[in-house]
Design an enzyme around this catalytic site. Structure first.
Site, PDB file in Angstrom:
ATOM      1  CE  LYS A 167     -29.041  49.609 -57.976  1.00  0.00           C
ATOM      2  NZ  LYS A 167     -29.477  50.995 -58.149  1.00  0.00           N
ATOM      3  CE  LYS A 226     -28.425  48.536 -46.901  1.00  0.00           C
ATOM      4  NZ  LYS A 226     -28.300  49.992 -46.939  1.00  0.00           N
ATOM      5  CG  HIS A 244     -32.032  49.141 -53.631  1.00  0.00           C
ATOM      6  ND1 HIS A 244     -31.257  49.428 -52.548  1.00  0.00           N
ATOM      7  CD2 HIS A 244     -31.565  49.931 -54.634  1.00  0.00           C
ATOM      8  CE1 HIS A 244     -30.368  50.347 -52.869  1.00  0.00           C
ATOM      9  NE2 HIS A 244     -30.530  50.671 -54.144  1.00  0.00           N
ATOM     10  CE  LYS A 280     -23.383  57.092 -48.254  1.00  0.00           C
ATOM     11  NZ  LYS A 280     -24.235  56.721 -49.389  1.00  0.00           N
ATOM     12  CG  HIS A 295     -26.341  47.461 -51.810  1.00  0.00           C
ATOM     13  ND1 HIS A 295     -27.553  46.866 -51.618  1.00  0.00           N
ATOM     14  CD2 HIS A 295     -26.456  48.717 -51.308  1.00  0.00           C
ATOM     15  CE1 HIS A 295     -28.379  47.729 -51.035  1.00  0.00           C
ATOM     16  NE2 HIS A 295     -27.730  48.856 -50.830  1.00  0.00           N
ATOM     17  NE  ARG A 313     -45.035  57.446 -32.986  1.00  0.00           N
ATOM     18  CZ  ARG A 313     -44.071  57.941 -32.214  1.00  0.00           C
ATOM     19  NH1 ARG A 313     -42.826  57.873 -32.613  1.00  0.00           N
ATOM     20  NH2 ARG A 313     -44.355  58.516 -31.073  1.00  0.00           N
TER      21      ARG A 313
HETATM   22  C1  BG6 Z   1     -28.515  52.216 -49.860  1.00  0.00           C
HETATM   23  C2  BG6 Z   1     -27.501  52.838 -48.925  1.00  0.00           C
HETATM   24  O1  BG6 Z   1     -28.816  50.899 -49.483  1.00  0.00           O
HETATM   25  O2  BG6 Z   1     -27.983  52.211 -51.181  1.00  0.00           O
HETATM   26  C3  BG6 Z   1     -27.143  54.231 -49.374  1.00  0.00           C
HETATM   27  O3  BG6 Z   1     -28.049  52.874 -47.605  1.00  0.00           O
HETATM   28  C4  BG6 Z   1     -26.685  54.224 -50.809  1.00  0.00           C
HETATM   29  O4  BG6 Z   1     -26.141  54.795 -48.542  1.00  0.00           O
HETATM   30  C5  BG6 Z   1     -27.701  53.501 -51.686  1.00  0.00           C
HETATM   31  O5  BG6 Z   1     -26.544  55.569 -51.239  1.00  0.00           O
HETATM   32  C6  BG6 Z   1     -27.177  53.327 -53.085  1.00  0.00           C
HETATM   33  O6  BG6 Z   1     -28.207  52.835 -53.888  1.00  0.00           O
HETATM   34  P1  BG6 Z   1     -28.245  53.176 -55.454  1.00  0.00           P
HETATM   35  O7  BG6 Z   1     -29.408  52.398 -55.967  1.00  0.00           O
HETATM   36  O8  BG6 Z   1     -28.427  54.661 -55.539  1.00  0.00           O
HETATM   37  O9  BG6 Z   1     -26.937  52.740 -55.989  1.00  0.00           O
END
Ligand code: BG6
Length: 520
Positions: A204, A170, A200, A362, A262, A63
Site C-alpha cells: 500500500k 499468507k 499485501h 470485523k 499486517h 485442477r
Molecule cells: C487479509 C485478511 O489479509 O486482509 C482479511 O485475511 C482482511 O480478513 C484483509 O479483510 C484486509 O485487507 P485490506 O487491504 O482490505 O485492508
C-alpha cells in the site's frame, strides 16, 4: 520499489517514467481460486495496460479442466468484477488475454510439474523468457507440497541467463513451529533471495509513506522516541464481517488473520531505526530488530495485555447485520475472536516505556486503518489561569485507508479577546494533493518481484519473529479457555473491555469517528 523522487510542478505532479518488469513467465498455482480472480488477475491486467509487463506471459495451473480459451473467458468475467477495471476496453483486453495460458493438473503429482516445465520450454521455443516466477495462490496446506515438487522438477534452478523466484502468500504458518517447518522446506529448495513472502499491506502506498514521512523529513524524527511520544495506537477496523471465508476464519481468528502480520508490519515500520539504505537487506534488518526487541508475553501478561471478543448482531450504516455466530458456515457455539487488541512493549533505547496498542476487528462501525502517535503533554500548563479549554496533547495520525492522508492535531488560540484555546487539525490528503487513487497493493508487489526487489517482502526470520510474539498469546488464550467471550454489537467501536487496556496506563483509544478525515 525503487526510490523515485517526484517534485511537484506548478500545476500538477509529474509522473516518473513507468517501471518495466524483467521478462518472465508467471506461473500461478491456484489459477481459479479467489485470490487469483479478485487480486492477481486485475493487478496483472492493469500492469499490462500501463505498459509495465512487455515481455511477460502468464500460465495458470489449477485442477479444473480448461483450454487456454476457456481460461481467458473465465479471467475476462473475473475482471468485470474489479472496480479498478471498469473501463477496460477491447484493445486492452486483447493485449492482456494473449498472455494468458492454462494447464490443469493435481498439485500433489510430480507429473504436473514435468508438464509445467515442458510448457515453459515450449514458450521459450516461441521466444518467451526463461525467467520463472511461481505464485502460490493455493490453500496454505499445499505450500510445502508445491515447493518440494518444484524442486524435484528442477524448476528452482537458476543460471547466468535466467532466474527463478517464488511468491508465498499468507498465512505463513499458523504458529512458530509451523512457520519454522515451512521455512525449512522452502530453504531446502530455494535460496532466501529467491523467496518473496507477501504481506499485501506493504504494497500500500500509504504504508510505504510511513518511511518517507519519518526518514524523508527532518522535522518528525527528532521527536519520534520515548522523550516525546506517550503512546502509539494502531487500528485496523473493518466494517465488513467474515463474508464467505467462514472455514478459513474459524481456524484463524482476528489475531492470526490481522495482528500476526499486517498490524505487526505497521508497528515495525512505525518503530524501526533508520536503515542505512533503502534496500531489501537494510530495511528488513531494521524491521527484524524491532520484533526482536519485543519480549514474548508470559501467560499472566497475556491476560493483562490482550482482549478478544466477537461481534453480535447490530447495525452498520443503517442496515441490520448478523452476529458472527449467525453467519453462514459458522458454528452456533463458535468462540473464534473477530476482535483482538494487544499492548506491545518494545524494549529498546528509543521506545522503552512507550506502549504500542494495536486493535483490529470485523463488523465495526467504520472502515479505518490508522496509526496514531500520541505525543506527551507540554510540561507546563501555561494557560491554566486564563479561561481556557484544555489543550489536548498533539496527535500525529497516519491514515492508511480509506481517505488516505496524514493529520496533525495541535492547540491554537481561538479568535477573540479572551485567551481561549482549542484543538485544530493540519491535514494532508492524498486524493486532494495528487488527484489520483493509489495503485492496488498487488500491482506494486508483483512488479517488485518481477524486478527482483524484496524490500517490501517478509524475510524468513521476520516471519518467525512475528510468530514468536503471537504464539504465546494463542497458547495462553487456549489454556485459559473461553468462559465469557465479550460480545460487541456490530457497528460499534468494539468491546468495552478493550477500553481498559490503555486506560490502565492513563491512555485511551481514539473513537473510530474521531479520526479527522479531512479528505471526506
Ligand atoms: C487479509 C485478511 O489479509 O486482509 C482479511 O485475511 C482482511 O480478513 C484483509 O479483510 C484486509 O485487507 P485490506 O487491504 O482490505 O485492508
Amino acid at each position: 520499489m525503487s526510490a523515485v523522487v517526484v517534485e511537484p510542478s506548478a500545476a500538477q505532479f509529474e509522473q516518473p517514467s513507468l517501471p518495466q518488469a524483467e521478462p518472465c513467465v508467471v506461473v500461478i498455482f491456484g489459477a481459479t481460486g479467489d485470490l487469483t480472480r479478485r487480486k492477481l488477475m486485475p493487478a496483472l491486467c492493469r500492469l499490462t495496460n500501463q505498459g509495465c509487463l512487455e515481455k511477460v506471459r502468464i500460465l495458470g495451473v489449477g485442477r479444473s479442466d480448461m483450454t487456454d480459451d476457456a481460461f481467458q473467458a473465465y479471467v475476462h468475467e473475473a475482471l468485470k468484477d474489479s472496480d479498478k477495471l471498469e473501463r477496460l476496453n477491447e484493445e486492452e483486453w486483447r493485449e492482456f488475454s494473449q498472455r494468458l495460458h492454462y494447464m490443469s493438473g493435481e498439485l500433489d503429482d510430480d507429473k504436473t510439474y514435468r508438464e509445467v516445465a515442458a510448457r515453459i520450454e515450449e514458450f521459450a521455443s516461441e521466444g518467451a523468457s526463461k525467467n520463472l516466477l511461481f505464485y502460490l495462490a493455493t490453500p496454505p496446506s499445499l505450500f510445502s507440497t508445491i515447493v518440494k515438487r518444484l524442486g524435484a522438477a528442477g524448476l528452482n534452478n537458476e543460471d547466468d541467463d535466467h532466474w527463478s523466484r517464488i511468491i508465498v502468500e499468507k498465512p505463513f504458518g499458523r504458529d512458530l513451529e509451523s512457520a519454522k517447518a515451512l521455512n525449512a522446506t522452502i530453504r531446502e529448495v530455494f535460496k532466501e533471495k529467491q523467496v518473496y513472502r507477501i504481506d499485501h499491506y506493504l504494497g500500500k502506498d500509504t504504508v510505504q509513506n510511513i518511511l518517507v514521512f519519518r526518514f524523508g523529513n527532518s522535522m518528525f524524527e527528532p521527536i519520534w522516541n520515548r522523550n516525546y511520544v506517550d503512546y502509539v495506537e494502531i487500528t485496523a477496523a473493518e466494517s465488513v464481517g467474515v463474508g464467505s471465508r467462514a472455514s478459513y476464519y474459524e481456524e484463524a481468528g482476528a489475531l492470526r488473520d490481522m495482528v500476526a502480520n499486517h498490524l505487526l508490519q505497521l508497528l515495525t515500520l512505525t518503530a524501526m531505526e533508520p536503515p542505512v539504505a533503502f534496500d531489501a537487506d537494510s530495511v528488513r534488518e531494521e524491521k527484524v530488530q524491532v520484533l526482536r526487541s519485543i519480549r514474548r508475553m508470559k501467560p499472566e501478561q497475556v491476560i493483562e495485555r490482550t482482549v478478544r471478543a466477537q461481534y453480535g448482531p447490530g447495525e452498520i450504516d443503517g442496515e441490520k447485520v448478523k452476529g458472527y455466530k449467525e453467519e453462514e458456515g459458522i458454528k452456533p457455539d463458535s468462540t473464534t475472536e473477530t476482535y483482538a487488541a494487544v499492548e506491545f512493549h518494545i524494549s529498546n533505547w528509543r521506545w522503552s516505556g512507550v506502549p504500542f496498542y494495536v486493535r483490529t476487528g470485523k463488523s465495526l462501525g467504520r472502515h479505518l486503518t490508522e496509526i496514531a502517535v500520541h505525543l506527551k503533554r507540554t510540561p507546563q500548563a501555561l494557560f491554566a489561569r486564563t479561561p481556557v479549554d484544555e489543550i489536548e496533547p498533539n496527535v500525529i495520525a497516519l491514515r492508511i485507508q480509506p481517505n488516505e492522508g496524514i493529520t496533525v492535531t495541535f492547540g491554537a488560540k481561538r479568535p477573540g479577546l479572551e485567551m481561549c484555546t482549542t484543538t485544530v487539525h493540519m491535514d494532508f490528503c492524498y486524493q486532494r494533493e495528487f488527484g489520483v487513487e493509489p495503485p492496488d497493493a498487488y500491482e506494486m508487489l508483483l512488479l517488485d518481484v518481477m524486478r527482483g526487489d524484496a524490500t517490501l517482502f517478509i524475510r524468513g526470520d521476520e516471519a518467525e519473529e512475528q510468530w514468536r510474539l503471537i504464539t504465546p498469546i494463542e497458547e495462553a488464550w487456549a489454556s485459559e479457555g473461553v468462559r465469557d467471550l465479550p460480545i460487541y454489537a456490530a457497528g460499534s467501536d468494539g468491546p468495552a473491555e478493550a477500553d481498559d487496556l490503555p486506560a490502565g496506563n492513563g491512555h485511551h483509544w481514539r473513537s473510530l469517528n474521531e479520526s479527522h478525515a479531512g479528505c471526506d
